[in-house]
Design an enzyme around this catalytic site. Structure first.
Site, short mmCIF file in Angstrom:
data_model
loop_
_atom_site.label_atom_id
_atom_site.label_comp_id
_atom_site.label_asym_id
_atom_site.label_seq_id
_atom_site.Cartn_x
_atom_site.Cartn_y
_atom_site.Cartn_z
N PRO A 88 -7.68 4.93 1.30
CA PRO A 88 -6.33 4.68 1.83
C PRO A 88 -5.31 5.68 1.30
CG PRO A 88 -6.92 2.98 0.23
CD PRO A 88 -8.14 3.83 0.43
N GLU A 115 -12.73 -1.43 -6.24
CA GLU A 115 -11.40 -0.84 -6.38
C GLU A 115 -11.40 0.65 -6.03
OE1 GLU A 115 -8.51 -2.30 -6.70
OE2 GLU A 115 -9.67 -4.15 -6.64
N ARG A 153 -16.98 12.46 19.61
CA ARG A 153 -16.60 12.64 21.02
C ARG A 153 -15.97 14.01 21.28
NH1 ARG A 153 -14.36 8.85 23.58
NH2 ARG A 153 -12.71 9.95 24.65
N ASP A 168 -7.62 13.22 26.93
CA ASP A 168 -7.25 12.04 26.14
C ASP A 168 -5.85 12.18 25.55
OD1 ASP A 168 -9.57 10.63 26.52
OD2 ASP A 168 -10.57 11.49 24.77
N1 SAM Z 1 -7.89 0.21 -4.94
C1 SAM Z 1 -7.85 1.13 -3.86
C2 SAM Z 1 -6.41 1.56 -3.61
O1 SAM Z 1 -5.51 0.73 -3.79
O2 SAM Z 1 -6.19 2.72 -3.18
C3 SAM Z 1 -8.41 0.50 -2.57
C4 SAM Z 1 -9.87 0.27 -2.63
S1 SAM Z 1 -10.51 -0.44 -1.18
C5 SAM Z 1 -10.49 -2.14 -1.58
C6 SAM Z 1 -12.21 -0.04 -1.23
C7 SAM Z 1 -12.61 1.16 -0.39
O3 SAM Z 1 -12.32 0.93 0.97
C8 SAM Z 1 -11.94 2.45 -0.71
O4 SAM Z 1 -12.54 3.10 -1.81
C9 SAM Z 1 -12.12 3.23 0.57
O5 SAM Z 1 -13.38 3.86 0.61
C10 SAM Z 1 -12.09 2.15 1.62
N2 SAM Z 1 -10.78 2.04 2.32
C11 SAM Z 1 -9.90 1.03 2.21
N3 SAM Z 1 -8.84 1.23 2.98
C12 SAM Z 1 -9.03 2.39 3.63
C13 SAM Z 1 -8.27 3.14 4.55
N4 SAM Z 1 -7.09 2.72 4.99
N5 SAM Z 1 -8.78 4.30 5.00
C14 SAM Z 1 -9.97 4.75 4.57
N6 SAM Z 1 -10.74 4.08 3.68
C15 SAM Z 1 -10.28 2.92 3.20
#
Ligand code: SAM
Length: 262
Positions: A88, A115, A153, A168
């Site tokens: 994220p 996490e 795609r 698109d």
């Molecule tokens: N503790 C982290 C933080 O606050 O940035 C979030 C961890 S999340 C619970 C677990 C995993 O989900 C991340 O390591 C990532 O690989 C994935 N993930 C969660 N949200 C995402 C997003 N918006 N985009 C891409 N990957 C995401």
């Protein structure tokens, strides 16, 4: 293109590889997919992939050793691949980012859990971090599927000519026009007459008009940073004149507070 996914839930990808355009791309040999189970790179009996965070705090962290070994194995199989950590905190996925990723010969997607992953793995083994939006998922698997679908795609030969990704939304910086199919009338609403006319030029003009109209209404910021050509300028002027007419008409029919009529 070679695509490798590193995950502790490899089965989640079985359905993804096996449906729709992704499946067709694989069957045509345009995509060579591979799912690597991070657990198989552990060396303990219980195949543990997480551990407690140094410094305390909530949640667990993905251990660096199995992940680094899994990345090394994927890199060995896909020479020159770019390693993408789903996160994220990463760069937000857009059509442009997808186009950039689609130019590489190979991509390795890492799906975090808990996490997230040990920061040293990111520093040493990750080329870029990619987010699918400002919200937090429980794992990177769905995010990796979103990114891979957007990339696949775009690969040459994956979509037929009639389905070209160039039409698109976002590919030329605008939202796409609406689509209609049979029946000609549905719940009292008719298909726009021009689409039944067989006049290809008129249809193309209508589509461009609708595309600009949709973009103006829903994503005006896309137009603000666009270098409009003459025709686009003219269409937007027509939309603006139509809007002014509606507003003039509305103000002419504004309820008169003194008459008590609404
Ligand atoms: N503790 C982290 C933080 O606050 O940035 C979030 C961890 S999340 C619970 C677990 C995993 O989900 C991340 O390591 C990532 O690989 C994935 N993930 C969660 N949200 C995402 C997003 N918006 N985009 C891409 N990957 C995401």
């Amino acid at each position: 293109m070679h695509l490798a996914v590193l995950t502790i839930f490899p089965n989640m990808f079985d359905l993804f590889w096996d449906h729709g355009i992704v499946r067709r791309a694989i069957a045509a040999g345009l995509v060579q997919p591979e799912t690597l189970d991070i657990r198989s790179f552990t060396d303990d009996r219980h195949q543990v992939t997480d551990d407690r965070p140094y410094g305390g705090g909530c949640g667990m962290v993905m251990k660096p050793e199995p992940l680094a070994s899994a990345i090394a194995a994927a890199r060995e199989r896909i020479q020159g691949a770019v390693t993408v950590l789903m996160s994220p905190q990463g760069v937000k996925l857009s059509q442009q980012t997808a186009e950039g990723l689609a130019r590489h010969r190979g991509l390795i997607f890492i799906c975090g859990r808990y996490e997230g992953v040990d920061a040293r793995v990111i520093q040493r083994h990750v080329d870029c971090e990619l987010s699918i939006g400002d919200y937090v998922l429980s794992g990177g698997e769905l995010a990796a599927m979103v990114a891979m679908d957007a990339v696949i795609r775009l690969l040459p030969g994956v979509l037929g000519g009639a389905q070209s990704a160039a039409c698109d939304s976002f590919s030329d910086g605008l939202l796409e026009h609406g689509h209609y199919t049979r029946p000609r009338e549905f719940e009292g609403r008719k298909v726009p007459e021009v689409l039944l006319s067989g006049d290809h030029q008129a249809i193309a003009r209508w589509r461009q008009r609708m595309s600009l109209g949709e973009t103006l209404l829903r994503r005006p910021e896309l137009l603000e940073r666009r270098a409009l050509d003459e025709r686009e300028r003219q269409i937007l002027q027509e939309w603006s004149q139509a809007l002014e007419r509606i507003l003039r008409h509305q103000s002419a029919h504004r309820p008169d507070p003194l008459s008590g009529r609404q």
